[in-house]
Each structure stands twice: as C-alpha cells, then as structure tokens.
Design an enzyme around this catalytic site. Structure first.
Site, PDB file in Angstrom:
ATOM      1  N   LYS A  98       0.879  -1.173   0.000  1.00 26.28           N
ATOM      2  CA  LYS A  98       0.000   0.000   0.000  1.00 26.28           C
ATOM      3  C   LYS A  98       0.914   1.220   0.000  1.00 26.28           C
ATOM      4  O   LYS A  98       1.702   1.406   0.923  1.00 26.28           O
ATOM      5  CB  LYS A  98      -0.902  -0.008   1.225  1.00 26.28           C
ATOM      6  CG  LYS A  98      -1.978  -1.067   1.115  1.00 26.28           C
ATOM      7  CD  LYS A  98      -3.033  -0.963   2.171  1.00 26.28           C
ATOM      8  CE  LYS A  98      -4.133  -1.992   1.931  1.00 26.28           C
ATOM      9  NZ  LYS A  98      -3.657  -3.357   1.608  1.00 26.28           N
ATOM     10  N   ASP A 153      -1.365  -2.138  -4.295  1.00 26.77           N
ATOM     11  CA  ASP A 153      -2.775  -2.217  -3.922  1.00 26.77           C
ATOM     12  C   ASP A 153      -3.489  -0.912  -4.279  1.00 26.77           C
ATOM     13  O   ASP A 153      -2.862   0.151  -4.364  1.00 26.77           O
ATOM     14  CB  ASP A 153      -2.914  -2.451  -2.411  1.00 26.77           C
ATOM     15  CG  ASP A 153      -2.673  -3.906  -2.019  1.00 26.77           C
ATOM     16  OD1 ASP A 153      -2.511  -4.761  -2.905  1.00 26.77           O
ATOM     17  OD2 ASP A 153      -2.661  -4.176  -0.797  1.00 26.77           O
ATOM     18  N   ARG A 203      -4.631  -6.829 -10.945  1.00 21.98           N
ATOM     19  CA  ARG A 203      -5.618  -7.503 -10.089  1.00 21.98           C
ATOM     20  C   ARG A 203      -6.912  -6.702 -10.122  1.00 21.98           C
ATOM     21  O   ARG A 203      -6.909  -5.496  -9.886  1.00 21.98           O
ATOM     22  CB  ARG A 203      -5.106  -7.582  -8.648  1.00 21.98           C
ATOM     23  CG  ARG A 203      -6.124  -8.229  -7.691  1.00 21.98           C
ATOM     24  CD  ARG A 203      -5.789  -7.982  -6.219  1.00 21.98           C
ATOM     25  NE  ARG A 203      -4.452  -8.382  -5.899  1.00 21.98           N
ATOM     26  CZ  ARG A 203      -3.711  -7.775  -4.952  1.00 21.98           C
ATOM     27  NH1 ARG A 203      -4.177  -6.751  -4.262  1.00 21.98           N
ATOM     28  NH2 ARG A 203      -2.476  -8.179  -4.717  1.00 21.98           N
ATOM     29  N   VAL A 205     -10.517  -6.202  -8.300  1.00 20.93           N
ATOM     30  CA  VAL A 205     -11.285  -6.501  -7.080  1.00 20.93           C
ATOM     31  C   VAL A 205     -12.561  -5.662  -7.114  1.00 20.93           C
ATOM     32  O   VAL A 205     -12.678  -4.740  -7.914  1.00 20.93           O
ATOM     33  CB  VAL A 205     -10.484  -6.167  -5.793  1.00 20.93           C
ATOM     34  CG1 VAL A 205      -9.214  -6.980  -5.702  1.00 20.93           C
ATOM     35  CG2 VAL A 205     -10.162  -4.663  -5.711  1.00 20.93           C
ATOM     36  N   LYS A 206     -13.500  -5.983  -6.210  1.00 22.02           N
ATOM     37  CA  LYS A 206     -14.734  -5.180  -6.170  1.00 22.02           C
ATOM     38  C   LYS A 206     -14.459  -3.798  -5.582  1.00 22.02           C
ATOM     39  O   LYS A 206     -14.998  -2.805  -6.038  1.00 22.02           O
ATOM     40  CB  LYS A 206     -15.796  -5.901  -5.337  1.00 22.02           C
ATOM     41  CG  LYS A 206     -16.351  -7.137  -6.019  1.00 22.02           C
ATOM     42  CD  LYS A 206     -17.543  -7.715  -5.274  1.00 22.02           C
ATOM     43  CE  LYS A 206     -17.981  -9.023  -5.913  1.00 22.02           C
ATOM     44  NZ  LYS A 206     -19.121  -9.643  -5.214  1.00 22.02           N
ATOM     45  N   GLY A 207     -13.604  -3.734  -4.546  1.00 26.59           N
ATOM     46  CA  GLY A 207     -13.312  -2.453  -3.885  1.00 26.59           C
ATOM     47  C   GLY A 207     -13.758  -2.497  -2.438  1.00 26.59           C
ATOM     48  O   GLY A 207     -14.878  -2.929  -2.153  1.00 26.59           O
ATOM     49  N   HIS A 246     -13.779 -13.737  -3.887  1.00 20.31           N
ATOM     50  CA  HIS A 246     -14.226 -15.019  -3.318  1.00 20.31           C
ATOM     51  C   HIS A 246     -15.600 -15.375  -3.852  1.00 20.31           C
ATOM     52  O   HIS A 246     -16.203 -16.335  -3.412  1.00 20.31           O
ATOM     53  CB  HIS A 246     -14.319 -14.905  -1.791  1.00 20.31           C
ATOM     54  CG  HIS A 246     -13.138 -14.263  -1.166  1.00 20.31           C
ATOM     55  ND1 HIS A 246     -13.056 -12.903  -0.944  1.00 20.31           N
ATOM     56  CD2 HIS A 246     -11.965 -14.781  -0.768  1.00 20.31           C
ATOM     57  CE1 HIS A 246     -11.890 -12.621  -0.416  1.00 20.31           C
ATOM     58  NE2 HIS A 246     -11.203 -13.728  -0.306  1.00 20.31           N
ATOM     59  N   ALA A 310     -16.204  -5.332   7.510  1.00 21.27           N
ATOM     60  CA  ALA A 310     -17.206  -4.613   6.703  1.00 21.27           C
ATOM     61  C   ALA A 310     -17.700  -5.464   5.536  1.00 21.27           C
ATOM     62  O   ALA A 310     -18.839  -5.337   5.107  1.00 21.27           O
ATOM     63  CB  ALA A 310     -16.595  -3.310   6.173  1.00 21.27           C
ATOM     64  N   GLU A 311     -16.843  -6.352   5.026  1.00 22.23           N
ATOM     65  CA  GLU A 311     -17.229  -7.158   3.866  1.00 22.23           C
ATOM     66  C   GLU A 311     -18.282  -8.189   4.203  1.00 22.23           C
ATOM     67  O   GLU A 311     -19.038  -8.621   3.349  1.00 22.23           O
ATOM     68  CB  GLU A 311     -15.987  -7.878   3.301  1.00 22.23           C
ATOM     69  CG  GLU A 311     -15.130  -6.985   2.452  1.00 22.23           C
ATOM     70  CD  GLU A 311     -13.687  -7.443   2.375  1.00 22.23           C
ATOM     71  OE1 GLU A 311     -12.908  -6.740   1.742  1.00 22.23           O
ATOM     72  OE2 GLU A 311     -13.338  -8.485   2.960  1.00 22.23           O
TER      73      GLU A 311
END
Ligand code: FAD
Length: 327
Positions: A98, A153, A203, A205-207, A246, A310-311
């Site tokens: 990061k 990231d 990569r 990802v959804k965020g 996932h 949170a996910e």
C-alpha cells in the site's frame, strides 16, 4: 447497511483504541492476519506452497504519520524479501504494497525529502508521491532479484492517480510490477483498457473502501456487472489478469471468459484472502489453476481487519460474540 458504518469506524482513532484493547480481539484478528513478524508467516508460506498455492504478502500498517515510518515500511519489505531469498521461496511469493504506508499520504511541504507536488484524483498530493516512489523502488528491485514481483494495492480513490503514475514509472525498469483496480469506481473501465493494452499485470477486485456516489457505484449487483465487464477487457487484452474475489459466480464467469479469450491456465490467476474460503482455494489449485493467497501480517492490523469485518456482517457478529464471551 453495516458495511459503511464499519468502514467509517476504520478511520477513527477512538474506535481503533477500543477494538484493539477489547478482550477476544486477538482471536478474531488471527483468522485474517497471519502473524506479527516475518518468522510467523514463513511456515504459513511454506505450508501454502506445499499445498500448491502461491502467495502475495502484505505487511500491514497503512496509517503512518511520519517519514521515518515510511522508511520502516520499506525496510520491513526488504527484510521479508531477504527471508524469502534464504528459503528459496522467491518464485512462490510476491508482495502487495500500500503506497500510503510508503509515504504517499504524507503532506510534505517543499522539496525535502519527497520533492515534487502532483495534482490528481481529486486531491493535491505534496511530496508524499515522490517519497512513496523512492521507497517502493528498492523493494521492487529486490523482489526482481529473487525472481518475484510487487503489486500496488488500490486504496481510496483520491490516491489512485498517484498510484497509477508510480506503477507506470516502475514498469519502465520492472515491467512485471502489478497494480489493482476496483470495479466499484466509474473510472475503472477506462483504467482497465489502458492497462490491458500495455500488457500490465492487473488484479481486479470489487473495492473495499467507503466511496461517495460521485465516484463509485453503490449498488452491489451493479458492481458485479461492472466487474464482469472489466474482467472481459482484461482477459481479451495483452496483460496478465489476476482475479481477486471469493465470489463463486464471478470465479466461474472468469473461467468462461478466459476460455473464450483462448487463455491457458497459466495466463491468468485467482487470488483470495488468507482465512477466507480456504476450501475453494484448494479446489481451484487442484483443478490446475494458479491460486494466490493474499497473506497479511504485522502489528498494525486495524485498517485491514475492519475492512474484512465490513465485507461480511457475520464476521462482525462473530467478533462481538467473542468480545462478550471473553468479557
Ligand atoms: C487478493 C485480494 C486482494 C485485494 N486487494 C484489494 C485492494 O488492493 N483494494 C481494495 O479496495 N480491495 C481489495 N480487496 C478486497 C475487495 O475489494 C473486496 O472487498 C473483497 O474481496 C470482497 O469481495 P468479493 O469479491 O470476495 O465478493 P463479496 O460479494 O464481498 O463476497 C463473496 C463471498 O465471499 C465470502 N467473503 C467475502 N469477503 C469475506 C470476508 N471478509 N469474510 C468472510 N467471507 C468473505 C463470502 O462467502 C461472500 O459471500 C482484495 C481482495 C482480494 C481477494
């Protein structure tokens, strides 16, 4: 509804102190964080590797406030790379970084030590951009020496212009350097086209951040649709797609898109987080897919941990229960 509340709490110092001190926290954190120091993660990397999985290692600690901490972050990655080299694990393990932890978010006035100011992403960035670049470069070089690479990231949307500029700069010498794009942002399809055309490792990802409606899709099914459109761009492009999810539906769509684009099994990979859907990780690896486990470790786990809560609201329930039991 809980997700945004938890994400807001992930920015609060008061909540950080409360959560960190709560009885039972350590036990829940251990599900997502592989350990505190390099020696904790080495056996985990070896075990995952023995099971046919690859890893990407993340030293947690994005919330830095001083230049010295950004140097410490760089050194932590260099130490990690040194250990991977000793153990001959370089080719199985890449790194995720990061840039905020490397100094990107520090407001540094004038030229020292960061240098230039850059505009971008809705936020003016002072020398932190240059500081992050100068800290990450030796890490990327050391990774290349042991036969591996680094992925940048994606953090909140205000940091992304700086991240993409650093990615482009690093790719001049280290073309394998990867970056992350987030399906929930309106800008991402354009970013995906650019990165797919220039052959980048990307990569998708959804965020995971709390983003306003001006810049990001808020509706989950719409985010999934955007994710599919972006995967299609990446699979049909010149780069190396890394599917970070996932979600079983997106994983099977990815397989179908890869097949249609004529990609062999080693021309893309799946990535999931340590501690989440491990059986599915094993299943995909057993089917011959490249499956990489994002493995985070370190002592400053708060921001990373809160995003995992949170996910999935069930994680929060589990967390609250374990506090009540221990308390
Ligand atoms: C390898 C990797 C790297 C990532 N890097 C970034 C990044 O750089 N920037 C960024 O913004 N985000 C990043 N993320 C997080 C990402 O944006 C999502 O927040 C996260 O992956 C959850 O979305 P999903 O695609 O798994 O789908 P979801 O719809 O959220 O989840 C699908 C299913 O997966 C399981 N699941 C998902 N999350 C959890 C969880 N926390 N705990 C338990 N089960 C869960 C559940 O069974 C859920 O039903 C990364 C994710 C992965 C896998």
């Amino acid at each position: 509804m809980l997700g945004p509340v938890i994400l807001a709490a992930s920015r609060s110092d008061k909540m950080r102190r409360l959560v960190s001190a709560a009885p039972g926290t350590k036990q829940v954190v251990a599900r997502f964080i592989a350990g505190e120091i390099v020696d904790d993660v080495v056996p985990i990397v070896q075990d995952l590797s023995n099971r046919g999985l690859e890893v990407t290692l993340d030293v947690v600690g994005e919330d830095i406030t001083t230049v010295e901490q950004s140097y410490a972050a760089r050194d932590a990655y260099l130490e990690l790379i040194g250990r991977l080299k000793e153990l001959g694990l370089g080719e199985r393990a890449e790194m995720s970084v990061k840039l905020s932890m490397f100094g990107q978010s520090l407001k540094i006035e004038g030229g020292e030590p960061g240098g230039l100011s850059v505009e971008g992403g809705g936020g003016r960035r002072e020398g932190g951009h240059e500081l992050a670049l100068s800290n990450v470069r030796p890490v990327v070089a050391a990774a290349a020496e042991i036969g591996t690479t680094v992925t940048l990231d994606a953090e909140d949307h205000t940091t992304l212009d700086s991240m993409f500029a650093i990615h482009e700069e690093l790719r001049k010498d280290f073309p394998q350097t990867g970056c992350v794009i987030q399906a929930y942002l309106f800008r991402t399809e354009d970013d995906a086209r650019r990165l797919a055309a220039n052959g980048s490792r990307v990569r998708i990802v959804k965020g995971a951040y709390k983003e306003p409606a001006e810049v990001a899709i808020q509706d989950k099914p719409e985010i999934d649709k955007a994710y599919v459109r972006i995967m299609k761009i990446l699979m049909e492009g010149e780069g190396y797609p890394m599917i970070g999810s996932h979600d079983p539906r997106l994983i099977s769509i990815a397989q179908e898109l890869a097949r249609r684009a004529g990609r062999k099994l080693d021309a893309y990979e799946f990535q999931m987080l340590y501690g989440i859907r491990s059986e599915e990780q094993n299943r995909l690896a057993a089917e011959g897919h490249r499956m990489r486990v994002y493995t985070a470790y370190g002592t400053d786990w708060y921001g990373y941990f809160m995003r995992r809560l949170a996910e999935k609201p069930a994680n929060l329930l589990f967390f609250v229960r374990s506090i009540l039991t221990k308390g």
